[in-house]
Design an enzyme around this catalytic site. Structure first.
Site, PDB file in Angstrom:
ATOM      1  N   HIS A 298      27.297  38.295  32.331  1.00  0.00           N
ATOM      2  CA  HIS A 298      28.237  39.272  31.764  1.00  0.00           C
ATOM      3  C   HIS A 298      29.088  38.501  30.760  1.00  0.00           C
ATOM      4  CE1 HIS A 298      30.813  42.872  31.765  1.00  0.00           C
ATOM      5  NE2 HIS A 298      31.804  42.008  31.598  1.00  0.00           N
TER       6      HIS A 298
ATOM      7  N   ASP B 150      34.889  38.621  28.364  1.00  0.00           N
ATOM      8  CA  ASP B 150      35.689  39.510  27.510  1.00  0.00           C
ATOM      9  C   ASP B 150      36.330  38.694  26.386  1.00  0.00           C
ATOM     10  OD1 ASP B 150      37.379  38.281  29.478  1.00  0.00           O
ATOM     11  OD2 ASP B 150      38.983  39.642  28.901  1.00  0.00           O
TER      12      ASP B 150
ATOM     13  N   ASP C 233      21.708  38.439  38.836  1.00  0.00           N
ATOM     14  CA  ASP C 233      21.635  38.012  37.430  1.00  0.00           C
ATOM     15  C   ASP C 233      21.446  39.250  36.554  1.00  0.00           C
ATOM     16  OD1 ASP C 233      21.414  36.708  35.058  1.00  0.00           O
ATOM     17  OD2 ASP C 233      19.329  36.086  35.368  1.00  0.00           O
TER      18      ASP C 233
ATOM     19  N   GLU D 159      29.757  37.032  35.641  1.00  0.00           N
ATOM     20  CA  GLU D 159      30.526  36.768  34.418  1.00  0.00           C
ATOM     21  C   GLU D 159      30.667  35.245  34.284  1.00  0.00           C
ATOM     22  OE1 GLU D 159      34.018  39.180  33.926  1.00  0.00           O
ATOM     23  OE2 GLU D 159      34.535  38.264  32.008  1.00  0.00           O
TER      24      GLU D 159
HETATM   25  O1  9MR Z   1      38.941  35.353  38.078  1.00  0.00           O
HETATM   26  C1  9MR Z   1      39.649  36.565  38.322  1.00  0.00           C
HETATM   27  C2  9MR Z   1      39.498  36.912  39.799  1.00  0.00           C
HETATM   28  O2  9MR Z   1      40.138  35.949  40.594  1.00  0.00           O
HETATM   29  C3  9MR Z   1      40.083  38.286  40.049  1.00  0.00           C
HETATM   30  O3  9MR Z   1      39.795  38.659  41.399  1.00  0.00           O
HETATM   31  C4  9MR Z   1      39.483  39.310  39.090  1.00  0.00           C
HETATM   32  C5  9MR Z   1      40.021  40.707  39.265  1.00  0.00           C
HETATM   33  O4  9MR Z   1      41.333  40.777  38.940  1.00  0.00           O
HETATM   34  O5  9MR Z   1      39.713  38.896  37.752  1.00  0.00           O
HETATM   35  C6  9MR Z   1      39.114  37.670  37.426  1.00  0.00           C
HETATM   36  O6  9MR Z   1      39.450  37.340  36.116  1.00  0.00           O
HETATM   37  C7  9MR Z   1      38.878  38.081  35.065  1.00  0.00           C
HETATM   38  C8  9MR Z   1      40.029  38.444  34.145  1.00  0.00           C
HETATM   39  O7  9MR Z   1      40.878  39.354  34.791  1.00  0.00           O
HETATM   40  C9  9MR Z   1      39.567  39.009  32.820  1.00  0.00           C
HETATM   41  N1  9MR Z   1      38.592  38.138  32.182  1.00  0.00           N
HETATM   42  C10 9MR Z   1      37.458  37.874  33.043  1.00  0.00           C
HETATM   43  C11 9MR Z   1      37.895  37.191  34.301  1.00  0.00           C
HETATM   44  C12 9MR Z   1      36.711  36.770  35.147  1.00  0.00           C
HETATM   45  O8  9MR Z   1      36.034  37.823  35.737  1.00  0.00           O
END
Ligand code: 9MR
Length: 566
Positions: free
Chosen positions: A492, A179, A534, A543
């Site tokens: 992602h 993102d 994937d 991601e």
């Molecule tokens: O890395 C984060 C993971 O530990 C959490 O479980 C998850 C859900 O809250 O979010 C992950 O972080 C994401 C972040 O909120 C937004 N940018 C992408 C991150 C990686 O997926």
């Protein structure tokens, strides 16, 4: 003449040559390769195996695989093929009669140098507010995105001087992940890990070149990259009270478009205790590192100490301001639905920030209480980031060292029972969202354990976790884009999805197996160690994120720096 030589090669080794072109997914090994003197293992399904030289397909090693073992997660059977005795350099394939042939891998000194460069360069590709030109980004060049020079103060972040709707400038820094938002909490562990790499291996880092616009200036490229994000972080502190905004974000995630096409309003959102303390830790550590460059960066180290102390004071005065998005959305508009990084326990953030401030300023008031069970660092659990610094700066107590050794000893014992012989995956708890960062951070912990004990088994197991990331795992993927023979092609990651180029942006670590599968995408398996797909739909397993790339950079770079000790 060239043609006839080509045909004679085909005639000499027709079957194996062709097999090497389409590697068998059943052979799980580090797809990048191996150091000549280090352990070398593959996980296979047959009883015997051989290693062939990739050029003439001559057999250079034959071995019997170990006893069959069942995966605790999938029930699948596998065996370990140990070819550590092979120390010749060159390009090879591993063949298991009846089961197939691996992709080509190399054995050579500095075998992970390309990975270190790619993974650190991954941060360059995440830069906001700057054009990535062809000269540095090749096919992944793109216009600048998200200038963030006119960012709105969200009602949740309003103060007496910066009322809701105030426009501030907060440019630079890296996109967090797939993102396009920027989160202070996640910059904590990311920056701490990269700064620690520099503090732990300065000589290695000084010669490391990634081909970024700043390459060739007086700063090592690693520090130039860190500086790009540090300067942004400094803008996230409210000059009025020293508090730090939790994140700079859109109200909702952008669509799958290139950065410059995403032009929705951006906000700084609520100050939080965790953000203030992570910010304090990073700026206090950065002050130490950048103090060595007074001519190039006049005043920066002092400003960082000042910023760190102010953020710390704010946190002491506001020790329980947690980031709770649902609560914020009940009281203010617009609703914010991007990443939360909401941490409801900040004792570890106090410990880490205290450790960094104590080491930098030597002021007693910051001395943290440290002897605590080792927990592998994550964005929300940062105590051991502080413990590592305490260990490295000579303030460590015996109990702190014992704690680390105890952890490493226990985990290495468990690894011996794991069919993959890695610390990673020996426990089901390792397979969380971003499990690949668990593997990398365990590797880092093992390296610190090696440093204080000299126990080579810890060094070997740190490398084994890198082997895991690069293919010795139940999925058969090397999880780093562009490194290995079977790598994520559909992460992602908005730029990789939207740029129209087949190959994803290189050097990025996918999240990895996550049986939680919170994205609801289709996965080939639900087994903990295989729950990876994937597919760019899969934000829960595929991601990429800066806090996952940073420990990858640390682990790979530290192993490169330590290669002679194998
Ligand atoms: O890395 C984060 C993971 O530990 C959490 O479980 C998850 C859900 O809250 O979010 C992950 O972080 C994401 C972040 O909120 C937004 N940018 C992408 C991150 C990686 O997926």
């Amino acid at each position: 003449m060239r043609t006839s030589r080509f045909f004679s090669i085909l005639l000499l080794a027709p079957i194996s040559f062709l097999q090497a072109q389409s590697p068998s997914g059943d052979i799980r090994l580090n797809q990048a390769g191996f150091y000549p003197a280090a352990p070398k293992m593959a996980v296979v399904t047959g009883q015997t195996f051989m290693v062939r030289r990739a050029g003439d397909m001559a057999v250079v090693f034959r071995g019997a695989a170990g006893a069959a073992q069942r995966s605790a997660y999938s029930g699948r059977e596998s065996r370990v093929a140990d070819f550590s005795a092979l120390q010749d350099t060159g390009s090879f394939v591993l063949e298991v009669p009846g089961a197939g042939t691996s992709g080509v891998f190399v054995i050579r000194p500095a075998v992970h140098a390309p990975l270190v460069v790619a993974a650190l360069k991954g941060f360059y590709y995440q830069r906001t507010a700057t054009e990535l030109t062809k000269a540095y980004a090749g096919p992944w060049s793109r216009p600048a995105g998200h200038p963030d020079t006119a960012v709105l103060v969200h009602p949740s972040a309003a103060g007496p001087k910066r009322v809701s709707g105030t426009v501030i400038s907060s440019p630079g820094g890296w996109y967090d992940a797939g993102d396009y938002n920027k989160y202070i909490v996640n910059c904590g562990i990311t920056m701490g890990t990269l700064l620690s790499l520099y503090e732990d291996h300065p000589a290695y880092c000084r010669q490391l070149r990634t081909g970024i616009p700043e390459s060739g200036n007086a700063l090592p490229d690693l520090l130039d990259e860190i500086l790009f994000n540090l300067r942004w972080m400094l803008t996230m502190q409210d000059p009025d009270d020293g508090g730090v905004y939790h994140k700079l974000t859109n109200a909702a995630f952008d669509g799958t478009v290139m950065p410059h096409e995403a032009r929705k309003p951006r906000y700084v959102v609520q100050k939080s205790t965790a953000a203030a303390l992570d910010f304090a830790a990073v700026t206090a550590q950065a002050a130490r590192v950048f103090a060595s460059f007074p001519d190039e960066l006049p005043g920066l180290a002092d400003s960082c100490v000042q910023a760190a102390e102010r953020a710390w004071q704010w946190a002491v005065q506001h020790p329980e301001i947690y980031y709770d998005q649902q609560k914020i959305n009940r009281h203010s508009d617009p609703d914010i639905s991007t990443g939360g990084y909401g941490d409801r326990n900040v004792r570890d953030e106090f410990a880490w920030a205290g450790a960094e401030l104590f080491i930098t300023t030597k002021k007693e008031q910051y001395r943290p209480e440290m002897p605590m069970p080792l927990q592998i660092p994550t964005w929300s659990q940062v105590r051991w980031l502080g413990c590592y610094r305490v260990l490295r700066s000579g303030y460590a107590t015996d109990s702190l060292k014992r704690e680390l050794e105890q952890w490493a000893g226990d985990r290495v014992k468990q690894a011996a029972q794991n069919p993959y012989r890695t610390v990673m995956g020996a426990s089901a708890r390792d397979f969380v969202w971003g499990s690949n960062a668990v593997a990398a951070n365990q590797g880092i912990a093992l390296l610190y354990a090696y440093r204080i004990s000299g126990n080579k088994s810890y060094l070997h197991h740190a490398l084994a976790n890198l082997d895991y990331l690069l293919g010795r795992n139940a999925t058969g993927y090397s999880f780093v884009t562009g490194i290995g023979t079977r790598t994520p092609m559909h992460p992602h990651h908005r730029p990789s999805q939207a740029d129209g180029i087949t190959a994803p942006v290189p050097g990025l670590l996918a999240g990895g197996p996550n049986p939680g599968r919170q994205d609801g995408c289709k996965y080939p398996s639900a087994a903990a160690d295989e729950a990876y797909t994937d597919d760019d739909c899969s934000y829960a397993s595929n991601e990429i994120a800066i806090n996952w790339n940073a420990p990858l950079v640390y682990l790979a770079a530290a192993l490169e720096a330590l290669e002679e000790e194998f």
